[in-house]
Design an enzyme around this catalytic site. Structure first.
Site, mmCIF file in Angstrom:
data_model
loop_
_atom_site.group_PDB
_atom_site.id
_atom_site.type_symbol
_atom_site.label_atom_id
_atom_site.label_comp_id
_atom_site.label_asym_id
_atom_site.label_seq_id
_atom_site.Cartn_x
_atom_site.Cartn_y
_atom_site.Cartn_z
ATOM 1 C CE LYS A 15 0.747 1.208 4.562
ATOM 2 N NZ LYS A 15 1.497 2.396 4.985
ATOM 3 C CG ASP A 63 -1.128 0.047 8.453
ATOM 4 O OD1 ASP A 63 -2.002 0.851 8.848
ATOM 5 O OD2 ASP A 63 0.027 0.383 8.148
HETATM 6 P P1 ATP Z 1 4.313 -0.287 7.730
HETATM 7 O O1 ATP Z 1 4.107 0.324 6.395
HETATM 8 O O2 ATP Z 1 3.211 -1.225 8.132
HETATM 9 O O3 ATP Z 1 4.700 0.703 8.775
HETATM 10 P P2 ATP Z 1 6.896 -1.108 6.841
HETATM 11 O O4 ATP Z 1 6.613 -1.378 5.402
HETATM 12 O O5 ATP Z 1 7.554 0.183 7.171
HETATM 13 O O6 ATP Z 1 5.546 -1.273 7.635
HETATM 14 P P3 ATP Z 1 7.752 -3.799 7.103
HETATM 15 O O7 ATP Z 1 8.632 -4.031 5.938
HETATM 16 O O8 ATP Z 1 6.369 -4.306 7.057
HETATM 17 O O9 ATP Z 1 7.767 -2.235 7.428
HETATM 18 O O10 ATP Z 1 8.393 -4.438 8.409
HETATM 19 C C1 ATP Z 1 9.285 -3.796 9.245
HETATM 20 C C2 ATP Z 1 10.026 -4.849 10.107
HETATM 21 O O11 ATP Z 1 9.137 -5.906 10.503
HETATM 22 C C3 ATP Z 1 11.141 -5.520 9.336
HETATM 23 O O12 ATP Z 1 12.340 -4.878 9.625
HETATM 24 C C4 ATP Z 1 11.116 -6.967 9.791
HETATM 25 O O13 ATP Z 1 12.133 -7.254 10.697
HETATM 26 C C5 ATP Z 1 9.779 -7.179 10.475
HETATM 27 N N1 ATP Z 1 8.882 -8.141 9.778
HETATM 28 C C6 ATP Z 1 8.069 -8.981 10.382
HETATM 29 N N2 ATP Z 1 7.360 -9.705 9.493
HETATM 30 C C7 ATP Z 1 7.712 -9.287 8.279
HETATM 31 C C8 ATP Z 1 7.318 -9.666 6.961
HETATM 32 N N3 ATP Z 1 6.410 -10.625 6.732
HETATM 33 N N4 ATP Z 1 7.870 -8.996 5.939
HETATM 34 C C9 ATP Z 1 8.776 -8.012 6.175
HETATM 35 N N5 ATP Z 1 9.203 -7.640 7.397
HETATM 36 C C10 ATP Z 1 8.680 -8.269 8.446
#
Ligand code: ATP
Length: 287
Positions: free
Chosen positions: A16, A141
């Site tokens: 998203k 989310d």
């Molecule tokens: P959001 O947009 O929901 O704030 P994000 O995109 O900034 O999230 P993600 O990549 O979803 O961040 O994840 C951040 C951290 O969560 C990663 O550094 C990782 O260690 C952990 N994590 C746990 N599960 C997952 C997964 N399925 N995919 C990616 N990271 C994950």
């Protein structure tokens, strides 16, 4: 999506972007109250889920992704097994395409995909209300990630109102070399004063009128102001997107991915080429 003959389900877990993000308060338990416009984009992790005699086994093609209990998809599987008293386990494989710590909801969408896959694989027939209630315990989310499209999200992000699909446009998404922790961004926002609040109502109107120019130029993300204090490069990427014809450019969620919206595919393609691949990760998508 029906399970194939081997009892295996493969789902696309879409990422998203935020077209807007505002912080409106804080709950007593420390969660921030937000107002956001969330938009599904055509960049996805591929999630395969199959039955296992017992336990949860998770693998991922990207070695940076945790494969144990810390993975949100693992937590989703455990929650489904416990909630529905399943006597079997599941095997999950994630093909990671969504940038990590990018603000594109990678972990949340993987978790949502596992919830939907387990619901299907074990014929649980749980309805949307129940799945939403389970999803929000994993992350604010995750309920949105059970859906696709354009939504207004309030509360901690779980109170969802469907909006008309955002007007059609072309996206260039730039992934800087650094990620941003969501917890850090919200904590820093608490310390900062004079943050500018985006006009979410104006954005909703622009979407309802299918006015791409107004929507793209009206975007605002309170966490972007926070992130730029630590990473001025975000502003430089925004400027580059705007100089090359983007109608609007913004960081998504808590960052660090920055996207530009274009009304013309050629302009978007030319802009995309100006970002050098050795410095940035980059993707194209559409609204
Ligand atoms: P959001 O947009 O929901 O704030 P994000 O995109 O900034 O999230 P993600 O990549 O979803 O961040 O994840 C951040 C951290 O969560 C990663 O550094 C990782 O260690 C952990 N994590 C746990 N599960 C997952 C997964 N399925 N995919 C990616 N990271 C994950």
């Amino acid at each position: 999506m029906p399970a194939d003959f081997s009892g295996r389900i493969t789902r696309k877990a879409y990422g998203k972007i935020n077209l807007a993000l505002d912080i409106t308060g804080k709950r007593e338990d420390g969660y921030h109250l937000v107002k956001m416009i969330l938009q599904t984009v055509d960049l996805y992790d591929q999630i395969t889920v199959e039955r296992l005699e017992e336990g949860i086994v998770l693998t991922c093609d990207d070695p940076r992704v945790p494969t144990g209990e810390k993975n949100l998809a693992y937590k989703a599987a455990r929650l489904m097994i416990q909630t529905f008293g399943l006597t079997e386990g599941v095997k999950i494989h994630i093909e990671k395409k969504i940038p990590m710590q990018g603000g594109m909801g990678g972990g949340s969408t993987d978790a949502a995909a596992v919830i939907l896959a387990v619901n299907e694989l074990f014929d649980l027939h749980a309805d949307t209300d129940l799945l939403d209630k389970l999803a929000v315990t994993l992350g604010a989310d995750v309920p949105f990630c059970l859906r696709e499209g354009t939504y207004l999200a309030e509360g901690i992000g779980e109170k969802l109102t469907a909006l008309p699909d955002a007007p059609h446009g072309y996206l260039v998404l730039i992934v800087p070399s650094f990620g941003i922790s969501t917890a850090w961004a919200y904590a820093r926002a608490d310390e900062m004063e004079d943050l500018v609040h985006p006009d979410i109502a104006g954005m909703v109107k622009a979407i309802e009128k299918q006015d791409l120019v107004k929507m793209a130029s009206g975007m605002g993300n309170i966490l972007e102001q926070v992130a730029i204090t630590e990473h001025p490069e975000i502003q430089a990427v925004k400027d580059q997107l705007l100089q090359h014809g983007a109608l609007g450019a913004m960081m998504t969620g808590s960052g660090s991915v920055i996207f530009g919206i274009f009304d013309d595919q050629k302009k978007a393609d030319l802009c995309f080429e100006t970002f050098k691949g050795e410095t940035y990760g980059k993707f194209k998508s559409q609204l």
